[in-house]
Design a protein around this motif. Structure first.
Motif, mmCIF file in Angstrom:
data_model
loop_
_atom_site.group_PDB
_atom_site.id
_atom_site.type_symbol
_atom_site.label_atom_id
_atom_site.label_comp_id
_atom_site.label_asym_id
_atom_site.label_seq_id
_atom_site.Cartn_x
_atom_site.Cartn_y
_atom_site.Cartn_z
ATOM 1 N N GLN A 64 28.125 -25.464 20.336
ATOM 2 C CA GLN A 64 27.079 -24.622 19.782
ATOM 3 C C GLN A 64 25.704 -25.197 20.100
ATOM 4 O OE1 GLN A 64 28.541 -24.328 15.541
ATOM 5 N NE2 GLN A 64 27.834 -22.221 15.795
ATOM 6 N N ARG A 66 22.392 -26.491 18.904
ATOM 7 C CA ARG A 66 22.044 -27.115 17.633
ATOM 8 C C ARG A 66 20.608 -27.608 17.621
ATOM 9 N NH1 ARG A 66 26.340 -28.061 14.426
ATOM 10 N NH2 ARG A 66 28.366 -27.590 15.338
ATOM 11 N N PRO A 113 23.432 -25.830 13.375
ATOM 12 C CA PRO A 113 23.565 -24.819 14.433
ATOM 13 C C PRO A 113 22.398 -23.840 14.393
ATOM 14 C CG PRO A 113 25.134 -24.412 12.653
ATOM 15 C CD PRO A 113 24.519 -25.732 12.376
#
Length: 260
Positions: A62, A64, A71
């Motif tokens: 993800q 981040r 996230p």
């Protein structure tokens, strides 16, 4: 002579293959992550795991926040933001955070097994995963030394190991970065488990339980390793102790980050 050598090598390979098949038949290979029997294993960081777990470990990470590893949703990404709304209000270029996964399935189960399920060997796999995330974060995040978040000696004797130290050792092994397990000490145990506290209680200012007795050059980037970052209260206490010793740059690393 060359023909004899090639024949010998071919024979050796056949014998090795036969021994491997026999070992797998007598002692089935188990996935290091979930423990299931697997006839054909994948690999993550050179360690065996089943395809399901290997896919989870190799999934695209993800996007981040560079400062706290929360996230970033689609809207911040669309604006090209690199920090979450909290860190945009209080940016700190001296701190970089790296996490592999949200504190959610399957990573949360792996951490629980490692900490409370008597499976410290999982640190080898999760540490390799964290080392990969650190490499993906780029050269600006790479620390000069890796320091695990320390556990109070009484608690470490009770558990038998410090999971943060096991993770840090695996990260150091896979990255070639120096490991220092004595730079930071925990002077006193926490009053109660952090996992049972609310956010407000975790962030409340108390006497810092961490101590650093050695002077640290300001140019040295310290890589702090823990299993989970929840509110950053523990990491911040470690940073405060290291700052008093002279450190100015930090990379905070954890397998999981608890989302908002």
């Amino acid at each position: 002579m060359k023909h004899t050598l090639n024949t010998t090598l071919a024979l050796y390979r056949r014998c090795a293959h036969g021994l491997e098949r026999l070992r797998n038949a007598l002692l089935p290979v188990r996935c290091l992550a979930c423990g299931c029997n697997v006839s054909c294993v994948g690999h993550q960081g050179g360690l065996p795991c089943c395809k399901t777990c290997a896919d989870a470990l190799s999934a695209k990470p993800q996007v981040r926040c560079v400062q706290c590893a929360l996230p970033l949703g689609p809207r911040p990404q669309a604006f090209g933001w690199t920090r979450c709304r909290h860190c945009r209000a209080t940016p700190n270029a001296a701190i970089v955070s790296v996490a592999c996964h949200n504190y959610a399935t399957p990573a949360d189960l792996w951490l629980l097994q490692m900490k409370y399920g008597g499976r410290p060997e999982l640190a080898r796999l999760l540490g390799a995963w964290l080392a990969l995330a650190l490499k993906q974060a780029g050269d600006h995040a790479r620390p000069d030394v890796i320091v695990p978040v320390p556990m109070h000696p009484d608690k470490q004797r009770q558990r038998g190991y410090n999971q943060a130290e096991l993770l840090a050792r695996a990260v150091a092994r896979h990255t070639g970065i120096a490991l220092n397990t004595t730079l930071l000490q925990r002077a006193r145990p926490s009053a109660s488990s952090q996992s049972r506290k609310g956010r407000q209680a975790r962030m409340a200012k108390t006497d810092n339980p961490f101590r650093c007795q050695k002077a640290i050059p300001a140019e040295l980037r310290i890589g702090l390793v823990d299993d989970v970052i929840t509110t950053q209260a523990t990491m911040q206490a470690c940073v405060d102790a290291l700052r008093k010793a002279g450190a100015t740059q930090f990379t905070l690393m954890a397998v999981c980050r608890t989302p908002e």
